[in-house]
Design an enzyme around this catalytic site. Structure first.
Site: not given
Ligand code: GLY
Ligand code: GLY
Length: 310
Positions: A167, A197-198, A219-221
């Site tokens: 990202t 996502g986030d 990171g992990h959304g």
């Molecule tokens: N942070 C990007 C996503 O998880 O989509």
């Protein structure tokens, strides 16, 4: 107020053969954003310019270079936010435009809404005269190979998603002291179609408030959304924490509470900034006081003078 722009190219594990490309990409984006600021442009113009620069760079998981959904499609998300008025614009699940961040800016500037998604976002893009591009032009060999590898027996999609993100994002403060942020992504590898996502969510993918500062996350959304990471960090700053303390508190809360890894770039209203991450790496760069700063591994911090030709 001395203007500053800070960018990231995603938290995660960056394979060594791609490290130089990621560093070159974030440095070019920071320079592009800084040129806007030193020419008198706003922080909003600077973050959009910096993020669009990385969307056009196939090294990053945004725009061209986006990861693919389980069905081998591109579905991109983006957000912009203006710290003056808390105006925000976002798009999710867009497939046929080169620069989702510019469409997010149009949502902010031209509609009374904050987020448009999928077909509605595409129709709005057409209405605004945004050029459509074939999805194929956004897909790189690298993202297709990763998609294929993730379908192989024994592949661990969760590990893959947690391990390699990309990202992109930017935060800036301009000479007027206005704060802005922008974030853009292809999402996570082999995601379900329709997954949001986030990144396009205000407070998760980013937040900008002239009263506190700005944050862009990576990171992990799913983890980022559960702790509303960008706003959480600004909350800690409101409680008197420094940009660094607040960023570390937000990231460690996300790690302990929901086992999520990620990274952030954070700036306060005085232009004090930091780039922090709980993942192995995060490509980042900052430009202020005619100096370019960048790094990739924890504790790494290189600098060089910015020589501008006008
Ligand atoms: N942070 C990007 C996503 O998880 O989509
Ligand atoms: N797009 C209008 C707003 O952010 O309020």
């Amino acid at each position: 107020m001395r203007p500053i722009v800070l960018v990231h190219g995603g938290a995660g594990h960056i394979p060594s053969e791609r490290a130089q490309g990621s560093i070159g990409g974030v440095c070019a984006a920071a320079r592009a954003g800084y040129s806007v600021l030193t020419a008198g442009g706003s922080s909003l113009d600077a973050v959009v310019e910096a993020v669009a620069n990385m969307e056009d760079n196939p090294h990053f998981n945004a725009g061209c270079g986006s990861v693919l959904t389980a069905g081998a499609q591109v579905e991109m998300d983006a957000l912009v936010m203006d710290g003056r008025s808390l105006s925000a614009g976002a798009v999710s699940a867009v497939s046929n435009i080169a620069n989702p961040v510019k469409l997010a800016r149009l949502v902010m500037d031209k509609t009374s809404h904050v987020c448009l998604t999928a077909g509605g976002a595409a129709a709005f893009a057409r209405q605004m005269g945004v050029q459509e591009v074939p999805t194929e032009s956004l897909i790189t060999e690298y993202s297709r190979a990763r998609w294929r590898r993730n379908l192989e027996p024994g592949a661990n999609p969760v590990e893959c998603q947690m391990g390699k993100m990309g990202t992109v994002g930017a935060v800036a403060v301009d000479s007027q002291g206005n704060v802005a942020c922008a974030t853009s992504t292809g999402g996570i590898l082999n995601k379900m179609s329709g997954r949001v996502g986030d990144t396009p969510c205000v407070g998760s993918g980013g937040y900008a408030d002239d009263a506190v500062g700005g944050v862009s996350t990576t990171g992990h959304g799913e983890a980022i959304m559960k702790v509303v990471l960008a706003r959480l960090i600004l909350f800690h700053m409101e409680q008197g924490r420094s940009v660094e303390e607040a960023s570390d508190l937000g990231l460690s809360h996300m790690k302990t509470r929901v086992a999520g890894l990620g990274g952030v770039i954070t700036v306060d209203t005085k232009g004090v900034w930091t780039a922090r991450f709980s993942s192995n790496q995060m490509a980042w760069a900052a430009a202020c006081d005619q100096t370019l700063h960048w790094g990739l591994y924890k504790g790494e911090h290189f600098t060089e003078a910015i020589v501008q030709t006008i």
